[in-house]
Design an enzyme around this catalytic site. Sequence first.
Site, PDB file in Angstrom:
ATOM      1  N   TYR A  52       0.836  -1.267  -0.165  1.00  0.00           N
ATOM      2  CA  TYR A  52       0.014   0.050   0.176  1.00  0.00           C
ATOM      3  C   TYR A  52       0.915   1.303  -0.032  1.00  0.00           C
ATOM      4  O   TYR A  52       0.293   2.185  -0.279  1.00  0.00           O
ATOM      5  CB  TYR A  52      -0.901  -0.083   1.208  1.00  0.00           C
ATOM      6  CG  TYR A  52      -2.024  -1.112   1.387  1.00  0.00           C
ATOM      7  CD1 TYR A  52      -2.943  -0.982   0.382  1.00  0.00           C
ATOM      8  CD2 TYR A  52      -1.676  -2.115   2.114  1.00  0.00           C
ATOM      9  CE1 TYR A  52      -3.962  -2.120   0.544  1.00  0.00           C
ATOM     10  CE2 TYR A  52      -2.821  -2.982   2.300  1.00  0.00           C
ATOM     11  CZ  TYR A  52      -3.810  -3.167   1.543  1.00  0.00           C
ATOM     12  OH  TYR A  52      -4.557  -4.341   1.470  1.00  0.00           O
ATOM     13  N   HIS A  57      -4.705   5.739  -2.029  1.00  0.00           N
ATOM     14  CA  HIS A  57      -5.300   5.867  -0.869  1.00  0.00           C
ATOM     15  C   HIS A  57      -4.422   6.074   0.321  1.00  0.00           C
ATOM     16  O   HIS A  57      -4.839   6.488   1.599  1.00  0.00           O
ATOM     17  CB  HIS A  57      -5.881   4.545  -0.580  1.00  0.00           C
ATOM     18  CG  HIS A  57      -7.090   4.490   0.190  1.00  0.00           C
ATOM     19  ND1 HIS A  57      -8.053   5.466   0.151  1.00  0.00           N
ATOM     20  CD2 HIS A  57      -7.600   3.584   1.074  1.00  0.00           C
ATOM     21  CE1 HIS A  57      -9.095   5.158   0.888  1.00  0.00           C
ATOM     22  NE2 HIS A  57      -9.074   4.039   1.465  1.00  0.00           N
ATOM     23  N   TYR A 101      -5.406  -0.490  10.147  1.00  0.00           N
ATOM     24  CA  TYR A 101      -6.072  -0.302   8.850  1.00  0.00           C
ATOM     25  C   TYR A 101      -7.239   0.583   8.653  1.00  0.00           C
ATOM     26  O   TYR A 101      -7.599   1.219   9.498  1.00  0.00           O
ATOM     27  CB  TYR A 101      -6.629  -1.770   8.169  1.00  0.00           C
ATOM     28  CG  TYR A 101      -5.444  -2.927   7.802  1.00  0.00           C
ATOM     29  CD1 TYR A 101      -4.720  -2.755   6.686  1.00  0.00           C
ATOM     30  CD2 TYR A 101      -5.098  -3.787   8.811  1.00  0.00           C
ATOM     31  CE1 TYR A 101      -3.795  -3.504   6.348  1.00  0.00           C
ATOM     32  CE2 TYR A 101      -4.309  -4.439   8.541  1.00  0.00           C
ATOM     33  CZ  TYR A 101      -3.481  -4.485   7.337  1.00  0.00           C
ATOM     34  OH  TYR A 101      -2.321  -5.334   6.893  1.00  0.00           O
ATOM     35  N   ASN A 103     -10.530   1.339   7.820  1.00  0.00           N
ATOM     36  CA  ASN A 103     -11.689   1.252   8.322  1.00  0.00           C
ATOM     37  C   ASN A 103     -11.770   1.117   9.908  1.00  0.00           C
ATOM     38  O   ASN A 103     -12.811   1.162  10.425  1.00  0.00           O
ATOM     39  CB  ASN A 103     -12.426   0.159   7.895  1.00  0.00           C
ATOM     40  CG  ASN A 103     -12.033  -1.447   8.306  1.00  0.00           C
ATOM     41  OD1 ASN A 103     -10.847  -1.459   8.942  1.00  0.00           O
ATOM     42  ND2 ASN A 103     -12.521  -2.398   7.813  1.00  0.00           N
ATOM     43  N   ASP A 128      -7.366  11.060   1.368  1.00  0.00           N
ATOM     44  CA  ASP A 128      -7.293  11.332  -0.137  1.00  0.00           C
ATOM     45  C   ASP A 128      -9.017  11.614  -0.358  1.00  0.00           C
ATOM     46  O   ASP A 128      -9.977  11.196   0.210  1.00  0.00           O
ATOM     47  CB  ASP A 128      -6.850   9.918  -0.866  1.00  0.00           C
ATOM     48  CG  ASP A 128      -7.900   8.795  -0.118  1.00  0.00           C
ATOM     49  OD1 ASP A 128      -7.915   8.484   0.944  1.00  0.00           O
ATOM     50  OD2 ASP A 128      -8.375   8.158  -0.991  1.00  0.00           O
TER      51      ASP A 128
END
Length: 224
Positions: A52, A57, A101, A103, A128
């Site tokens: 990532y 993101h 993470y 969420n 973002d």
Amino acid sequence: MLKWLNTLFSKTKTDDTIDYTKPEVHEHQKNNKKCMSNKFLIVGLGNIGAEYVNTRHNIGFKIVDFFAKKEAINFETVKLGALAQYKYKGRTFFLLKPNTYMNLSGKAVKYWMDKENIPLENILIITDDLNLSFGKIRIKPKGSDGGHNGLKSIHATLNTTDYTRFRFGISDEFKKGKQVDYVLGDWDDTEKIALPERLELAYEIIKSFGTAGLESTMTTFNGK
């Protein structure tokens, strides 16, 4: 009779010693003191993991990483994330990269808010935004989550939308049904060339938020 008079004057003397000049502290005055905190929590949203690192993101992580590198400060692994501290003009900036993470970002934000006693108005969430063209800046004191999972988590955990968010545009140049691939995809070549200048601007925004305040920062940087 003499004993009664002594008791009367003794009580009067005790009453006279009470400090009636001490100002009463009202609730709004307590809140004002809290608002004057010199601590700021700067949260870059993103996902942990090598896959990532350079995705759109993860612009929140990239911005706080850029800030830390520019100021030669290091992140340390802490509870619920990685944290770096920066002192400037009497302020202390806590740069946070949650490791929960996206969420579950709210869990890390709430923990470090409480641990460092940082008021809500001194929090800046960097994220973002698909609704803004690449690199465009929008700073707002509150608002909806716009479908962003990190902001949804923060809203749910803090039970409010009244916190400052710094939205960094990643545009919406993706084909129908390809939003996830786009958001979790790497920057294209044109964006990679433009990113350093945008990161430099983001660095200035963070410092301005902590020193000049929200209103001045919005006036100076929104739309750039």
